[in-house]
Design a protein around this motif. Structure first.
Motif, short mmCIF file in Angstrom:
data_model
loop_
_atom_site.label_atom_id
_atom_site.label_comp_id
_atom_site.label_asym_id
_atom_site.label_seq_id
_atom_site.Cartn_x
_atom_site.Cartn_y
_atom_site.Cartn_z
N GLN A 43 50.45 34.87 35.51
CA GLN A 43 49.13 35.49 35.41
C GLN A 43 49.03 36.28 34.12
O GLN A 43 48.24 37.22 33.99
CB GLN A 43 48.80 36.34 36.63
N THR A 69 42.54 42.19 37.29
CA THR A 69 43.38 41.52 38.27
C THR A 69 43.74 40.13 37.79
O THR A 69 43.13 39.60 36.87
CB THR A 69 42.65 41.35 39.62
N ASP A 104 44.05 36.18 39.30
CA ASP A 104 43.32 35.45 40.34
C ASP A 104 44.32 35.13 41.46
O ASP A 104 44.85 34.03 41.55
CB ASP A 104 42.73 34.17 39.75
N ASP A 105 44.56 36.13 42.29
CA ASP A 105 45.61 36.01 43.30
C ASP A 105 45.32 34.92 44.32
O ASP A 105 46.22 34.26 44.83
CB ASP A 105 45.81 37.34 44.01
N HIS A 130 41.66 44.69 43.81
CA HIS A 130 40.55 43.78 44.02
C HIS A 130 39.31 44.49 44.54
O HIS A 130 38.32 43.85 44.85
CB HIS A 130 40.97 42.67 44.99
N ARG A 179 34.87 44.30 35.26
CA ARG A 179 36.02 43.69 35.91
C ARG A 179 36.52 42.56 35.02
O ARG A 179 35.74 41.85 34.40
CB ARG A 179 35.62 43.06 37.26
N TYR A 180 37.83 42.40 34.97
CA TYR A 180 38.39 41.27 34.24
C TYR A 180 39.37 40.57 35.17
O TYR A 180 40.18 41.21 35.82
CB TYR A 180 39.12 41.72 32.97
N GLU A 181 39.26 39.26 35.23
CA GLU A 181 40.19 38.52 36.07
C GLU A 181 40.93 37.48 35.23
O GLU A 181 40.31 36.65 34.57
CB GLU A 181 39.45 37.82 37.21
#
Lengths: 348, 348
Positions: free
Chosen positions: A304, A164, A166-167, A154, A329-331
């Motif tokens: 996820q 990541t 989306d924790d 993150h 960044r990719y979420e």
DNA sequence: TCGCACCGATGAATCCTTTCAGTGGGAGCA
DNA sequence: TGCTCCCACTGAAAGGATTCATCGGTGCGA
């Protein structure tokens, strides 16, 4: 009588092909790489010669001047189902490209930087790594030399791309679900934090598990409940043992939120062994590994989309190889899949 | 103003180290390889220079003259738990050596020879492969160039080493177990055979699944029963579907012997979905993957010790690298682990 | 004191492919 | 016809590490 009983025949080289086809080495190289400036006639000649000699370009030699057409994956655990999904997604994304994937697995007690270094030594054209605990400054140095995509970090970097789930949202969903079921004694079971706490472990750079734990604490506190966090090794068997301990206590938890599915599987195993089931203890995991949806297991878990993560990692890397220089960044979205292990209340 | 915004700094070379330490390239090379003929003083100088410059030898360059210190693993399925055990065993065995492992995973619909070739192109020093269906003649040609250990092949070769489980014994144990429980309608579920039947697929070269199926047929026939063999893809979901079909038939089987645990897990899933359990249908798998012993699963299975297989593969390869030239075979013991899925009869 | 053996270190050659600066010939245009 | 331009193709250099002869220096025995 042969002087060398195990003499290995020398595989043919680009030189051999050139001789066979009656052209120069450079010409053969061009044909192989589909480069500009090759007549149909020559292409035919060279292709035929390659066939006859069963020529295959040596990757090591290519790597010295040009590209190795290899992407390296560093994964901490070969057997982990979540990581497997990532690799599957990546493999699929690479099928239509000239790139080959190699995986560098970690040995027991090895840190990710060993494997990342070993990939860099092999002059892979790009690296995908899953090492939440490696020093970001070091990673940036690696990324100066080799395009790098980090999965599950993150932190923000100008040098490497990150991917990541989306924790925060995932953990929120788990807690809303469990609190919504009426649970008040919810234990969180997760892996040991880095010790000693590394200097770069700030809020921004939190690793997925740490973030999930943080959300757990927030939600428990906000609900006026007292958090109980248990740390174990990554291995599921220790989660099993820890759970047995929890279940033996007089005020045992009525729900367990496990930091990932490997741990959750261990938890379920302990619950079953104690003669209990979902009516006694709700269990929720994270990652939604394939076995979670097996009817005998029925583990609630946060999906996820590992496949997508792997695919996106490859996409970002290929973009870098084509010249992109700014970091991206990719979420991935996180979606809780509710199953039997946290079934609706106590009706059975 | 920099002309190249993404200029990647050149990593230091052996030349740089030599200059820094005030010695020749060859001397540095010797220090790195711990070769003979290095004074303590020089070693200290060179080591210090290496540290200062953060020098790491380029594997590609080493591979061109000497060795790459890399062993390649070709595995058909990254997520397969049995293969994972093999990789784990191998990783462990490599920890104390200078060799690094790289894994070449197969893409969907790819054959093993693609990955084996790609490893050979990378000039790995040795290859471990799990490709039951590749032409042995082709494998022998590969083995002429690169030491090769094949896992799960019952054929004999003078060129490459082989590692197998005792598939005959394992299948015998399964059948004795099921017949001993009194089952008479036992279905065998396994993966599709190679099609068309390759010319080299003789009795000697039988792949593990074929051998297991053969034993199944023998034992059924010997018991005066009629064999029923169902073929599916490797993927567990097709096993699931096929099982649902079997269970719907009027004279449904009372026992299913699955060719491996991936299939068996799919079978169990269908059995559960049909509202049945081990009292109705006994299920036995093969490989004894970790999840089999989970109390919620409790799958009977044949343990052929994947860890040991991987460890032995590495051992054989290292022996080859040290000069052994004659081919060896290693056969792991097979032991049936009886669990709930084929529990003792119909008492519950 | 001489000669020999041997240790430690070195320069050059080698491994295979890509890339760069040319080279020569043919087509197009005036 | 003469000039330019373009195109297919080539030779040579580069890239990093290992290895093979070779060489200078030291120690030992005679």
């Amino acid at each position: 009588m042969s002087t060398e009983p195990t003499r290995r025949p020398r595989p043919s080289t680009i030189q051999d092909v050139a001789r066979e086809a009656g052209v120069s080495r450079a010409a053969v190289s061009k044909v192989i790489r589909n480069a500009y400036g090759v007549s149909d006639h020559m292409r035919a000649q060279v292709t035929a010669a390659i066939e006859r000699l069963e020529y295959r370009p040596r990757v090591a030699a290519r790597a010295m001047r040009g590209a190795s057409f290899t992407l390296g994956f560093e994964i901490p655990q070969v057997g982990n189902d979540f990581l497997t999904m990532i690799v599957d997604g990546a493999t699929e994304a690479l099928m239509s490209t000239p790139y080959q994937m190699i995986i560098a697995p970690l040995g027991r007690d090895q840190k990710g930087d060993v494997a990342i270094n070993s990939l860099a030594d092999r002059q892979v054209d790009g690296i995908v790594a899953i090492s939440p605990r490696v020093d970001p400054a070091w990673l940036e140095r690696v990324a100066e030399r080799t395009p790098l995509v980090m999965i599950g970090r993150h932190d923000r970097s100008d040098r490497y791309d990150t991917i990541t789930g989306d924790d925060r949202s995932g953990a929120e969903q788990v807690m809303s679900h469990l609190l919504g079921l009426g649970h008040r004694r919810i234990t969180h079971l997760t892996i040991h934090p880095s010790r000693p706490e590394p200097p770069w472990a700030g809020q921004a750079g939190a690793e997925p598990h740490v973030l999930r734990t943080a959300v757990y604490r927030e939600r428990m506190t906000a609900a006026g409940l007292s958090p109980q966090v248990v740390h174990t090794l990554f291995d599921g068997s220790e989660a099993h043992a820890a759970t047995l301990g929890l279940l033996a206590s007089p005020d045992r938890p009525t729900a367990i939120f496990a930091g990932n599915d490997t741990l959750a599987i261990g938890v379920l195993s302990a619950v079953a062994e104690a003669g209990l089931d979902a009516r006694d203890v709700s269990v929720v995991g994270y990652d939604d590994v394939p076995i979670a949806r097996h009817p005998l297991v029925g583990l609630s878990s946060v999906d996820q989309s590992g496949i997508t993560l792997g695919r996106e990692a490859v996409r970002l890397l290929l973009e870098r190889l084509e010249g992109r220089t700014e970091a991206l960044r990719y979420e991935a979205e996180a979606v809780l899949r509710v199953r039997r292990s946290s079934g609706v209340g106590r009706e059975g």
